[in-house]
Design an enzyme around this catalytic site. Structure first.
Site, short mmCIF file in Angstrom:
data_model
loop_
_atom_site.label_atom_id
_atom_site.label_comp_id
_atom_site.label_asym_id
_atom_site.label_seq_id
_atom_site.Cartn_x
_atom_site.Cartn_y
_atom_site.Cartn_z
N ASP A 111 0.58 -1.14 -0.03
CA ASP A 111 -0.20 0.44 0.05
C ASP A 111 0.54 1.18 0.28
O ASP A 111 2.54 0.88 0.14
CB ASP A 111 -0.87 0.15 1.11
CG ASP A 111 -1.71 -1.10 0.98
OD1 ASP A 111 -1.90 -2.01 0.59
OD2 ASP A 111 -2.64 -1.47 1.94
N1 URA Z 1 -0.80 -6.26 4.00
C1 URA Z 1 -1.21 -4.60 3.39
O1 URA Z 1 -2.66 -4.95 4.23
N2 URA Z 1 -0.76 -3.68 3.26
C2 URA Z 1 0.48 -3.92 2.87
O2 URA Z 1 0.59 -2.85 1.93
C3 URA Z 1 0.74 -5.13 2.80
C4 URA Z 1 0.08 -6.54 3.50
#
Ligand code: URA
Length: 234
Positions: A111
């Site tokens: 993310d």
């Molecule tokens: N899980 C998440 O919620 N976000 C990420 O970026 C990676 C794993």
């Protein structure tokens, strides 16, 4: 991965253009200006069939046929090729690597607000191998939470029955180690959409900071935020 044994000859202009040295027009200009040598000789025939290892541009060997890179992803960068989505992780790489065909692409995504290990590769097969949940590659996340842990998370994440909102297949068992009431380490072998945040959402909590410290054997040790290094994966 490409090895010397499976290299095949390719048109000089196509080879250079696919490696990001410019458009077909740009590389034709580069070749005609005498910047390209094949087996030590300046070559001006743009259509000559050549082996990658025989070519120099400005007396430098070519970038590798396949490129695999690890980046220490900073906050605020998106794992997307679309510049309209914001600053992309690809913008952290040299311009030439951003212009390759096939493109260099991330193995899964992090993310925008997640930091840490992200692997990118031009090798589609390798990308598939590293991202397939069948291969059970461990990803380790350091998690900071908005509310204190309630106490049953290790059991709930670990028993292989947790079903995330909107899904019907339970998550594979995940390990969790408690650091303190607000901090934990989570190890997962899948890479579902927003998986770690959704796992904590399912136990009534909220992730406020997420850092991936390991992907399989790979860590960002020695890399500052936004730095990258190439990887040899065989
Ligand atoms: N899980 C998440 O919620 N976000 C990420 O970026 C990676 C794993």
């Amino acid at each position: 991965m490409h090895t010397i044994a499976n290299q095949k000859k390719e048109r000089l202009d196509r080879l250079l253009s696919n490696l990001g040295y410019g458009s077909r027009k740009d590389v034709q200009w580069l070749i005609r200006r005498g910047c390209v040598k094949v087996n030590g000789e300046i070559i001006k025939d743009i259509s000559l069939k050549v082996l990658h290892g025989d070519v120099l541009v400005n007396d430098e060997p070519l970038d590798p046929l396949e490129l695999t890179v690890i980046i220490n992803k900073p906050v605020g960068y998106v794992c997307s090729h679309d510049n309209n989505e914001g600053k992309t992780i690809y913008s952290l790489l040299p311009h030439r690597w951003q212009c390759r065909t096939p493109k260099i692409s991330s193995v899964g995504r992090l993310d925008k607000d997640t930091t840490g290990v992200i692997i990118l590769t031009t090798d589609g097969k390798l990308n598939h191998t590293l991202s397939s949940p069948k291969n059970l590659i461990t990803k380790i996340y350091e998690v900071t939470l908005a509310s204190p842990l309630r106490g049953d998370e290790v059991e709930v994440f670990g028993n292989g029955t947790m079903i995330l909102h909107g899904e019907d297949k339970p998550c594979l068992p995940a390990k969790m180690y408690i650091i303190d009431n607000y901090h934990a380490i989570v190890e997962i072998v899948e890479g579902r959409y927003h998986q770690v945040k959704r796992m904590f959402g399912a136990v009534g909590n909220k992730v406020v900071d997420l850092h991936r410290s390991r992907f399989g054997d790979y860590t960002c040790d020695g890399l500052k935020d936004g730095e990258y290094k190439t990887l040899e994966i065989l």
